[in-house]
Design an enzyme around this catalytic site. Structure first.
Site, PDB file in Angstrom:
ATOM      1  N   LYS A 165       2.997 -89.581 -51.370  1.00 51.15           N
ATOM      2  CA  LYS A 165       2.639 -88.175 -51.615  1.00 51.15           C
ATOM      3  C   LYS A 165       1.697 -87.764 -50.485  1.00 51.15           C
ATOM      4  CE  LYS A 165       1.579 -85.107 -55.470  1.00 51.15           C
ATOM      5  NZ  LYS A 165       2.652 -84.153 -55.221  1.00 51.15           N
TER       6      LYS A 165
HETATM    7  N1  PMP Z   1       8.562 -84.180 -56.150  1.00 49.75           N
HETATM    8  C1  PMP Z   1       7.665 -83.637 -55.312  1.00 49.75           C
HETATM    9  C2  PMP Z   1       8.040 -83.461 -53.882  1.00 49.75           C
HETATM   10  C3  PMP Z   1       6.408 -83.241 -55.780  1.00 49.75           C
HETATM   11  O1  PMP Z   1       5.515 -82.714 -54.939  1.00 49.75           O
HETATM   12  C4  PMP Z   1       6.084 -83.430 -57.152  1.00 49.75           C
HETATM   13  C5  PMP Z   1       4.724 -83.067 -57.658  1.00 49.75           C
HETATM   14  N2  PMP Z   1       4.453 -81.708 -57.672  1.00 49.75           N
HETATM   15  C6  PMP Z   1       7.064 -83.957 -58.003  1.00 49.75           C
HETATM   16  C7  PMP Z   1       8.278 -84.353 -57.458  1.00 49.75           C
HETATM   17  C8  PMP Z   1       6.785 -84.164 -59.461  1.00 49.75           C
HETATM   18  O2  PMP Z   1       5.872 -85.207 -59.649  1.00 49.75           O
HETATM   19  P1  PMP Z   1       4.871 -85.264 -60.878  1.00 49.75           P
HETATM   20  O3  PMP Z   1       5.720 -85.261 -62.099  1.00 49.75           O
HETATM   21  O4  PMP Z   1       4.120 -86.524 -60.705  1.00 49.75           O
HETATM   22  O5  PMP Z   1       4.009 -84.045 -60.797  1.00 49.75           O
END
Ligand code: PMP
Length: 314
Positions: A165
């Site tokens: 991330k």
């Molecule tokens: N994919 C991307 C590219 C993201 O940035 C996010 C988070 N906003 C997600 C998927 C979803 O992840 P999470 O459920 O941990 O928020």
């Protein structure tokens, strides 16, 4: 209270928002990061987006685990232990007296020089911002969203793995620009082989013959915490959830589609590239998943921001 004074007090409230930057809490207007910071100059850093529901930080341990994994992947040493980081997150929410909040945790390589050499960055920058949450409009869940398949392909994982991330979201932003320019709500990104990877900031599920199918993260998708929870909750709904390679056809021919993410929770998709999904209304399984997800959140017992005020959550 008249309109003017309520407006002023809202502003004052905003002024007192405290953010954590490199070892101390400061009012948000006074928060400063160096313009030499490689997070800013090169997107060299990592982050997390975390929610607080009713004074409880949702899935904090899972978010911290992902943060430290992202840090390892970019060879960045976070200058705090996970336990210390947990306390800093809680303290940031607490200082702002927030019950419902969205937290942004950022760790960047820190200030260096104008070259990209990370060795020039002597100390990582750590920021924790806790803000009032901008909820997605409820109407969006009732009507569902219209999406397109972006022509911008997701970064190949052997170039920049989406499981990190990272602060480098330009790939996602390019896809976002596409759907904005097309007047649509979101874009789904494929990889170079034409397989569905994820949305610009959400994971993707399709429903086919009462099965929940989601792309494997090795294609370059973030291992979403909401995605993982949906997989875990599926059996409670009598549904099987599986990772599966999906292409554009699978989206078009699906019974239902929904997206998952910390901010969005579970959002039904009713149209892809002008093709109606199901009957063009949010699917019943998607809505069941949303309901079950919200019930899970309402009963969730995690890290309390205000343990002294701990009340039973009904
Ligand atoms: N994919 C991307 C590219 C993201 O940035 C996010 C988070 N906003 C997600 C998927 C979803 O992840 P999470 O459920 O941990 O928020």
């Amino acid at each position: 209270m008249n309109k003017v004074s309520s407006h002023t007090s809202a502003l004052n409230k905003d002024l007192t928002l405290q953010v954590y930057v490199n070892g101390k809490w400061v009012p948000k207007e006074e928060a400063k990061v160096s313009i030499w910071d490689h997070g800013f100059l090169y997107g060299d850093g990592i982050f997390e987006g975390i929610r607080v529901y009713q004074g409880i930080v949702f899935k904090l341990k899972e978010h911290l685990k992902r943060l430290y994994a992202s840090a390892s992947a970019i060879d960045l040493t976070i200058p705090y232990t996970p336990a210390e980081m947990q306390n800093l997150v809680v303290e940031t929410v607490r200082k702002n007296n927030l019950q419902e909040s969205y937290i942004r945790l950022v760790v960047s390589r820190g200030a260096g020089d104008l070259g990209i050499d990370p060795r020039k960055c002597k100390e990582p920058t750590v920021m924790i911002l806790a803000d009032r949450i901008n909820l997605y409009p409820e109407a969006l869940y009732a009507t569902g969203i219209r999406v397109m398949i972006a022509s911008t392909r997701r970064n190949p994982p052997d170039s920049l793995n989406g499981r990190i991330k990272s602060l480098n979201y330009l790939n996602n932003i390019l896809a976002k620009l596409e759907h904005i320019k097309s007047g649509l709500d979101e874009a789904i990104m494929l990889n170079h082989a034409g397989y569905v990877v994820e949305g610009t900031a959400e994971n993707v599920f399709i429903v086919k013959d009462r099965k929940l199918l989601t792309p494997p993260c090795y294609l370059g998708a973030l291992e979403g915490i909401t995605r993982q929870l949906v997989i875990e909750l599926a059996p409670k709904l009598g549904l099987q959830a599986e990772e599966s390679l999906l292409n554009a056809y699978d989206l078009y021919a699906s019974d239902e589609i929904f997206l998952t993410g910390t901010g969005a929770e579970i959002v039904p998709v009713v149209e892809v590239d002008g093709r109606k999904i199901g009957n063009g209304k949010p699917g019943s399984i998607s809505l069941q998943v949303l309901k079950t997800y919200r019930e899970y959140v309402a009963h969730y017992q995690g890290v309390h921001v205000y343990p002294e005020k701990k009340v039973g959550v009904s």
